[in-house]
Design an enzyme around this catalytic site. Sequence first.
Site, mmCIF file in Angstrom:
data_model
loop_
_atom_site.group_PDB
_atom_site.id
_atom_site.type_symbol
_atom_site.label_atom_id
_atom_site.label_comp_id
_atom_site.label_asym_id
_atom_site.label_seq_id
_atom_site.Cartn_x
_atom_site.Cartn_y
_atom_site.Cartn_z
ATOM 1 N N CYS A 77 18.088 28.684 6.974
ATOM 2 C CA CYS A 77 17.073 27.881 6.294
ATOM 3 C C CYS A 77 15.743 27.914 7.029
ATOM 4 O O CYS A 77 14.700 28.188 6.444
ATOM 5 C CB CYS A 77 17.561 26.445 6.140
ATOM 6 N N CYS A 112 14.796 29.121 3.447
ATOM 7 C CA CYS A 112 13.987 28.104 2.748
ATOM 8 C C CYS A 112 12.581 27.913 3.305
ATOM 9 O O CYS A 112 11.613 27.881 2.535
ATOM 10 C CB CYS A 112 14.683 26.740 2.821
ATOM 11 N N LYS A 169 10.295 31.101 3.229
ATOM 12 C CA LYS A 169 10.160 31.402 1.789
ATOM 13 C C LYS A 169 9.165 30.437 1.134
ATOM 14 O O LYS A 169 8.279 30.851 0.392
ATOM 15 C CB LYS A 169 11.554 31.321 1.151
ATOM 16 N N TYR A 194 18.887 33.292 -7.229
ATOM 17 C CA TYR A 194 17.805 32.534 -6.601
ATOM 18 C C TYR A 194 16.828 33.462 -5.849
ATOM 19 O O TYR A 194 15.632 33.416 -6.049
ATOM 20 C CB TYR A 194 18.385 31.616 -5.516
ATOM 21 N N GLU A 247 12.992 34.304 -6.859
ATOM 22 C CA GLU A 247 11.938 33.690 -6.042
ATOM 23 C C GLU A 247 11.038 34.760 -5.429
ATOM 24 O O GLU A 247 9.808 34.648 -5.469
ATOM 25 C CB GLU A 247 12.562 32.823 -4.940
ATOM 26 N N HIS A 256 1.093 8.062 -17.460
ATOM 27 C CA HIS A 256 0.265 8.888 -18.316
ATOM 28 C C HIS A 256 -1.071 9.197 -17.662
ATOM 29 O O HIS A 256 -1.638 8.303 -17.025
ATOM 30 C CB HIS A 256 0.028 8.134 -19.641
ATOM 31 N N GLU A 269 6.201 12.551 -18.040
ATOM 32 C CA GLU A 269 6.360 11.370 -18.899
ATOM 33 C C GLU A 269 7.241 11.704 -20.101
ATOM 34 O O GLU A 269 7.870 10.832 -20.691
ATOM 35 C CB GLU A 269 5.011 10.803 -19.344
#
Length: 492
Positions: A45, A50, A53, A181, A185, A475, A480
């Site tokens: 990681c 991660c 990346k 993944y 990516e 908003h 939303e």
Amino acid sequence: MADKFDFDLFVIGGGSGGVRAARVAAGEYGAKVGLAEGDRYGGTCVIRGCVPKKLMVFASEYSSVPEEAAAYGWDDMHAGTFNWHGFRERLNGELDRLEGIYRNLLSGADVETFDQRAKVKDAHTVELADGTTKSAKHILVATGGYPVRPDIPNADLGIVSDDIFQLEKLPKSILIIGGGYIACEFACILNGLGVEVTQYYRGAQILRGFDDEARGLVAESMKESGVDLHVGSDIVEMCLAKDKHDGPQPTASDASMGMSDKEAEAMRSETDGAVAGQQGPIWVKASTGTEKVFDMVLFATGRMPSTNDMGLEDVGVKLGRKGEIEVDEYSQTGVPSIYAIGDVTDRVNLTPVAIREGMAFVQTVFGSDPTPVDHDLIPSAIFTQPEMGTVGLSEEQAQDQEEIEVYCTSFKPMQTSFAGKSNRVMMKLIVSKESRVVLGCHIVAPNAGELIQMVGIAVKAKLTKEQFDATCAVHPTMSEELVTMRKPARTA
Ligand code: NDP
């Protein structure tokens, strides 16, 4: 603690899971802990996954800023060129800093570290690479996984995800193999950094296993942003372009640059003898019969658990088909003193899951509180552009299980729509018809990773559609829509 043994706990592997378990066992429970790591502290990681990346994702996203800013009235902004060397230097500095933090966390908790590989010798002994042995009441294997190449001749000409962060230079063109993944990516990242990206995926649609509608939108967006994505296509042959008897082939980048064969050949010979992955253009034949030359090939064809040469089976630890360590819900193997957590167990291969498995192990073994690992309703994000955030069941999984209502909306988000862009986002809720519980949520949008973390709480808490609707909208935001979708798009 530790009398009859050298250590109460010996951890093999200094990634996110192993380091967390080691420092909590030592720091919070006073256990005498040793940890061996043969590579850099922080594991996949932090060092080659991660973290680097995500920094590359950030880097790649700046390329679209000037164009959008112009629509917002910013004159004279231009993209410039991406300086890979400058970025890589800063990246390496950041990784060094993080590795330092990991080391400090261990020393701060009085964990004794050994900067070398270790293997299991017997139920209570590990053997270090220098031949010395250490005994421990408990052994925790947290050795992670490693990327694999497909079994085709010359596959070593291609790079894997580990190699990307240390490339001497970015290629002009790259072929990415895979549709998971990592493939998706890096297709988006490299495309954003200006590399011509072609992606071959052997199946019908990328991101197998995720919600069909969501992955369809990701695929469409990737193509629109310039990734030359070919599904139903796989690599069947590869070699250095210069070794191909039929003479030089036009590369994807040659073609667009209008280079002559002679010029292309001259460029190729300049790169001869370079390091792995940069030895020069690579000729590739696809399962569809297409032949092309790319400056680089990246295999993102999955990862395997790191259990090779660990001595595990010799001591009675069972391995599964992929070589993963078989464990029970407490991460315990069939040998009671040996536990395993993280990617090496091939359960849910995500860093936060490995950390939770490490914490549950410590709670179970040192806290005298048997704690099973909860693998249900884990939110996750794929850092494509746009990102995809997902938690719970896909529409396809849910409808196999019970009657559902599907609430879904897809629209052009305000920010990029104003800039004249046609990209769309998607918000989708899968709702149980009977219990009204939201069984799944799938978001394809910028920052979907951030959004799904929040929705993950509501889905994990098993809130109903009506409870979502009772929440007032914020908003104007994209998300939303998650609380304003009144009518189901369909029932199934
Ligand atoms: P995945 O298993 O997700 O994807 C592997 C891809 O390669 C699939 O598309 C698969 O196809 C294809 N493939 C496998 N073998 C071959 C072959 N021999 N020839 C051609 N194609 C092949 O692995 P990744 O390497 O992308 O990621 C590994 C793990 O790392 C993930 O499971 C995930 O848990 C983790 N990860 C998580 C990230 C995140 O949370 N954002 C980011 C990166 C990784 P098929 O679908 O047909 O099997």
